[in-house]
Design a protein around this motif. Structure first.
Motif, mmCIF file in Angstrom:
data_model
loop_
_atom_site.group_PDB
_atom_site.id
_atom_site.type_symbol
_atom_site.label_atom_id
_atom_site.label_comp_id
_atom_site.label_asym_id
_atom_site.label_seq_id
_atom_site.Cartn_x
_atom_site.Cartn_y
_atom_site.Cartn_z
ATOM 1 N N SER A 1 3.421 -0.401 -13.066
ATOM 2 C CA SER A 1 4.371 -0.711 -11.995
ATOM 3 C C SER A 1 3.790 -0.141 -10.711
ATOM 4 O O SER A 1 3.009 0.809 -10.741
ATOM 5 N N ALA A 2 4.171 -0.729 -9.576
ATOM 6 C CA ALA A 2 3.516 -0.303 -8.338
ATOM 7 C C ALA A 2 4.358 -0.624 -7.116
ATOM 8 O O ALA A 2 5.194 -1.534 -7.122
ATOM 9 N N ALA A 3 4.098 0.132 -6.069
ATOM 10 C CA ALA A 3 4.668 -0.128 -4.751
ATOM 11 C C ALA A 3 3.546 -0.025 -3.723
ATOM 12 O O ALA A 3 2.614 0.764 -3.883
ATOM 13 N N LEU A 4 3.631 -0.839 -2.693
ATOM 14 C CA LEU A 4 2.644 -0.832 -1.613
ATOM 15 C C LEU A 4 3.364 -0.581 -0.292
ATOM 16 O O LEU A 4 4.312 -1.300 0.048
ATOM 17 N N ILE A 5 2.952 0.458 0.410
ATOM 18 C CA ILE A 5 3.472 0.734 1.755
ATOM 19 C C ILE A 5 2.428 0.299 2.770
ATOM 20 O O ILE A 5 1.259 0.684 2.679
ATOM 21 N N LEU A 6 2.845 -0.523 3.726
ATOM 22 C CA LEU A 6 1.982 -0.933 4.832
ATOM 23 C C LEU A 6 2.441 -0.218 6.100
ATOM 24 O O LEU A 6 3.641 -0.121 6.369
ATOM 25 N N ASN A 7 1.475 0.272 6.862
ATOM 26 C CA ASN A 7 1.759 0.997 8.102
ATOM 27 C C ASN A 7 1.320 0.195 9.309
ATOM 28 O O ASN A 7 0.372 -0.594 9.230
ATOM 29 N N ASP A 8 1.989 0.429 10.414
ATOM 30 C CA ASP A 8 1.596 -0.171 11.675
ATOM 31 C C ASP A 8 0.349 0.539 12.201
ATOM 32 O O ASP A 8 0.338 1.774 12.325
ATOM 33 N N TYR A 9 -0.693 -0.211 12.521
ATOM 34 C CA TYR A 9 -1.958 0.392 12.939
ATOM 35 C C TYR A 9 -1.844 1.077 14.297
ATOM 36 O O TYR A 9 -2.490 2.094 14.555
ATOM 37 N N ALA A 10 -0.983 0.572 15.160
ATOM 38 C CA ALA A 10 -0.865 1.138 16.509
ATOM 39 C C ALA A 10 -0.144 2.480 16.501
ATOM 40 O O ALA A 10 -0.525 3.405 17.223
ATOM 41 N N THR A 11 0.908 2.593 15.694
ATOM 42 C CA THR A 11 1.747 3.799 15.746
ATOM 43 C C THR A 11 1.686 4.642 14.478
ATOM 44 O O THR A 11 2.102 5.800 14.496
ATOM 45 N N GLY A 12 1.220 4.059 13.380
ATOM 46 C CA GLY A 12 1.222 4.768 12.108
ATOM 47 C C GLY A 12 2.542 4.691 11.366
ATOM 48 O O GLY A 12 2.634 5.103 10.204
ATOM 49 N N TYR A 13 3.577 4.141 11.994
ATOM 50 C CA TYR A 13 4.874 4.061 11.338
ATOM 51 C C TYR A 13 4.823 3.086 10.149
ATOM 52 O O TYR A 13 4.232 2.003 10.264
ATOM 53 N N PRO A 14 5.440 3.431 9.036
ATOM 54 C CA PRO A 14 5.550 2.454 7.947
ATOM 55 C C PRO A 14 6.310 1.219 8.433
ATOM 56 O O PRO A 14 7.310 1.343 9.154
ATOM 57 N N LYS A 15 5.811 0.056 8.050
ATOM 58 C CA LYS A 15 6.482 -1.179 8.488
ATOM 59 C C LYS A 15 7.038 -1.989 7.329
ATOM 60 O O LYS A 15 7.902 -2.851 7.536
ATOM 61 N N ALA A 16 6.565 -1.741 6.112
ATOM 62 C CA ALA A 16 7.054 -2.539 4.988
ATOM 63 C C ALA A 16 6.772 -1.852 3.659
ATOM 64 O O ALA A 16 5.806 -1.085 3.534
ATOM 65 N N LEU A 17 7.633 -2.148 2.709
ATOM 66 C CA LEU A 17 7.456 -1.718 1.324
ATOM 67 C C LEU A 17 7.480 -2.967 0.460
ATOM 68 O O LEU A 17 8.443 -3.752 0.516
ATOM 69 N N LEU A 18 6.427 -3.157 -0.329
ATOM 70 C CA LEU A 18 6.327 -4.338 -1.190
ATOM 71 C C LEU A 18 6.251 -3.912 -2.649
ATOM 72 O O LEU A 18 5.536 -2.951 -2.982
ATOM 73 N N GLU A 19 6.993 -4.604 -3.504
ATOM 74 C CA GLU A 19 6.762 -4.436 -4.942
ATOM 75 C C GLU A 19 5.352 -4.937 -5.204
ATOM 76 O O GLU A 19 4.977 -6.023 -4.774
ATOM 77 N N ALA A 20 4.541 -4.117 -5.900
ATOM 78 C CA ALA A 20 3.100 -4.401 -5.877
ATOM 79 C C ALA A 20 2.440 -4.551 -7.235
ATOM 80 O O ALA A 20 1.219 -4.639 -7.304
ATOM 81 N N ALA A 21 3.203 -4.585 -8.314
ATOM 82 C CA ALA A 21 2.553 -4.790 -9.612
ATOM 83 C C ALA A 21 1.824 -6.123 -9.649
ATOM 84 O O ALA A 21 0.697 -6.229 -10.151
ATOM 85 N N ASN A 22 2.457 -7.164 -9.105
ATOM 86 C CA ASN A 22 1.804 -8.472 -9.072
ATOM 87 C C ASN A 22 0.654 -8.505 -8.095
ATOM 88 O O ASN A 22 -0.370 -9.149 -8.343
ATOM 89 N N ILE A 23 0.792 -7.811 -6.967
ATOM 90 C CA ILE A 23 -0.312 -7.736 -6.013
ATOM 91 C C ILE A 23 -1.519 -7.095 -6.676
ATOM 92 O O ILE A 23 -2.659 -7.579 -6.564
#
Length: 334
Positions: free
Chosen positions: A92-114
């Motif tokens: 099972s997995a989760a993926l956090i993506l961050n904004d490159y300009a500010t470093g703030y997290p911008k999204a959480l994706l269920e990531a087992a399929n990714i």
């Protein structure tokens, strides 16, 4: 700037299922970007448990410069083999993506399929690249019959890899039967479960997708035989040392007692390294086929980011993300 989206697993799966060819292209492009110095891919970090030695949770931080933007983030993926006995997926997995300009997290994706599709796309890209130099005969076997094997099979079909016959071996015979049925009924392939490891090892293309912690395959590969060493710990060092060896990233693979790492420890050198997948894709080296060939992909976090960024963009465009209002408690310094 302060929006935060969640992308549920069903949305992720639906986007990925309709984008197989695009995912293959993204993964190949990510490998070339990694080779070109357009990534940051630190070591993976393993969380282990003394009372559960076969279980682990892995953190893969990474960054990649894509054509439209930088993708930055971290995949947090667990592998609990005991789940299989309970009828639930091992990983099972989760993926956090961050904004490159500010470093703030911008999204959480269920990531087992990714994670599964980036692994499968990696295998498909490698199989296609090696097939240009070592001609496959269409006999393919899988050692291990779980989610990763099923996904790789789909991606091999999508990239037109020769699959005249598919043989599947798993210590859990029922899993092998399930994968053979999937291959036959869903993909239209000629497939069957086989009762022995020795039978599976007769195929020209051998794909290992197990949860093995220590190597158990000591039979040397034949000239012209290709092994996609996806699970990394199936082949004994003697097999690695007798073969041509290609990697997604050499440095990453020489860790955590993978089969190549054990070969390095046994010899004190990396003379058995033939090159990377990017070397083959760019024509800097050409597999010869005079020995067996092994491809060992440790699994790079930049692949997850490239795929995850694509999924997030598609989900937002289709209005399928779940925005979390006021996710950040403070949005100004004063």
């Amino acid at each position: 700037m302060f929006s935060f989206d969640v992308v549920p697993g069903k949305v992720v799966k639906d986007i990925l299922d309709s984008s197989v060819e695009r995912i293959v292209d993204l993964v190949e492009d990510a490998y070339l970007r990694h080779d070109g110095g357009k990534t940051v891919n630190p070591d993976s970090y393993f969380l282990r448990f003394p009372a559960k030695p076969d279980a682990r949770i892995i953190a893969l931080p990474a960054a990649i410069e894509l054509s439209e933007d930088h993708a930055v983030g971290i995949k947090w993926i667990s592998s609990f083999p005991g789940n299989v006995a309970e009828g639930i997926p091992r990983a099972s997995a989760a993926l956090i993506l961050n904004d490159y300009a500010t470093g703030y997290p911008k999204a959480l994706l269920e990531a087992a399929n990714i994670s599964a599709v980036r692994t499968a796309a990696s295998a498909a890209v490698a199989a296609r690249a090696f097939a240009r130099h070592v001609t496959p005969d269409g006999r393919v076997s899988f050692i291990g019959a779980g989610v990763i094997a099923r996904t790789i099979l789909r991606y091999l079909v999508a990239t037109d890899y020769p699959l005249h016959s598919v043989e599947i071996f798993d210590l859990h015979a029922e899993s092998a039967q399930h994968l053979a049925r999937f291959a036959t009924e869903e993909l239209g392939l000629t497939a069957k479960a086989v009762g022995s490891l020795a039978q599976a090892l007769t195929a020209q293309t051998v794909i290992t997708t197990t949860t093995a912690g220590t190597p158990y395959i000591g039979q040397l590969l034949r000239p012209g035989q290709v092994a996609l060493n996806i699970s990394l710990r199936d082949f004994q060092p003697t097999v690695i040392l007798a073969a041509e060896n290609y990697f997604d990233d050499v440095e990453h693979c020489m860790k955590a007692n993978t089969s190549p790492h054990l070969a390095e420890q046994a010899t004190g050198s990396r003379d058995f390294v033939s090159g990377t997948l990017a070397d083959v894709l760019k024509g800097r080296t050409q597999p010869q086929g005079r020995r067996g060939l092994v491809f060992s992909p440790f699994g790079l976090g930049v692949l997850d980011l490239a795929v995850g960024q694509y999924v997030l963009t598609a989900a937002r465009a289709q209005g399928l993300t779940v925005e979390i209002p006021n996710f950040f408690g403070e949005t100004s310094r004063w």
